[in-house]
Design a protein around this motif. Structure first.
Motif: not given
Length: 339
Positions: A176, A191, A222-225, A253
């Motif tokens: 992430y 996230i 989902h979403q990364k930084k 993933d």
């Protein structure tokens, strides 16, 4: 070729004798010794699995059986499989359906046309080992700390009541892009992709009704930084963490797997387009050529030069049109082959 010497117990549910023989040949390529049981219908598989609960290491399931198929078959097999990984083998590429089956608990979804001995072996070993790993986590809560931090799979623990993240491992940080300190200031909601939030809310409602021993499985965006969105497959179980009511989440993933299935779908659409061109566009100039040739065969001696020129020009023009269509079909076919 070095063969796997582990004596895995494999249940093959397949009613097509040709496909069954091919699967067995592929298994023989990579497994030196394995115990196989074969069922050619859902009723036989049902009988076997009810008498041999948790006996098998892996189940290979054809999606179309004489007495049950499709989603009904998947829904009937999931509770029978219990803790045994279930790999679906099918001849049809259906993206929404494949995503739905993975979300309902199917371990893997493989197209028969793309199946190889190695891809089947890799899927079997991966899913058997992953299931073993999940069982180890569930059975080792007192020793979870070392397993948690050393796990190559991203793991997150969050509080059930307020969704705050209370622990993560290094693999999760790598996936992430957050540091551990940054993670611990986030909620599990942070996230989740905004595009998938309604799906997350439904899953949370479902999780609240699960027993402490039940595993929740699902696919999420989902979403990364850095804002990048990706598709993950999650397995979550209730856990005890410093006397708090929490859930531990194992994350994989699966973006590439989903992209691959979408690619196959796109190729299928283009094949349909090629088939349509062959069956419709080719027919028009070909029919004109045949009609003009028939006209030539019945041409009269006194037909004017102008009329003869018109007929031959029609044949040449139609031939050029047909050649153009054939080149288009060839280019489309070559493009698919190169992919």
């Amino acid at each position: 070729m070095n063969q796997d010497t582990s004596a895995y117990k494999i249940l093959i549910i397949e009613d097509n004798s040709g496909d069954l023989l091919l699967i067995q040949d592929y298994l023989d390529d990579y497994f030196k010794s394995y115990n196989q049981t074969v069922a050619d219908s859902f009723s036989k598989a049902n009988e076997i699995l009810r008498t041999k609960k948790n006996y098998f290491d892996i189940i290979l399931l054809d999606l179309s059986l004489p007495d049950l198929d499709g989603l009904e078959l998947v829904d009937a097999m999931i509770p029978l499989a219990l803790e045994t990984p279930l790999i679906v083998l099918t001849g049809y590429s259906d993206i929404p359906f494949s995503s739905l089956t993975l979300g309902r608990g199917v371990s893997d979804y493989m197209l028969k046309d793309d199946l190889t001995a190695f891809s089947l072996y890799k899927s079997i070993i991966h899913n058997i080992e992953r299931k073993k790993y999940i069982r180890e986590i569930e059975a080792s809560q007192k020793k979870y700390s070392s397993l948690f931090q050393l796990s190559p799979q991203p793991l997150i623990i969050y509080h059930i009541d307020n969704f705050s993240i209370i622990d993560v491992n290094e693999a999760a940080c790598t996936m992430y892009g957050y540091t551990i300190d940054e993670f611990l200031r986030l909620s599990i909601k942070d996230i989740i992709s905004d595009h998938d939030y309604s799906n997350f809310q439904k899953e949370i409602n479902k999780v609240k009704n699960l027993t402490s021993t039940e595993t929740n499985k699902g696919l999420f965006k989902h979403q990364k930084k850095n804002g990048e969105e990706f598709t993950v497959e999650i397995y979550s179980n209730e856990a005890s963490h410093e006397d708090q009511k929490t859930r531990i989440v194992l994350i994989s993933d699966v973006s590439e797997r989903i992209k691959y299935i979408e690619k196959i779908k796109g190729q299928n659409e283009r094949l349909k387009e090629i088939a349509w061109i062959q069956s419709h566009e080719v027919r028009a100039p070909l029919a004109r050529i045949m009609g003009l040739i028939d006209l030539i065969s019945n041409i009269k001696v006194d037909t004017s030069e102008k009329e003869r020129h018109y007929i031959f020009k029609g044949i040449v023009d139609s031939a050029h049109e047909l050649d153009k269509i054939i080149k288009e079909i060839t280019e489309k076919s070559t493009s698919l082959k190169n992919e």
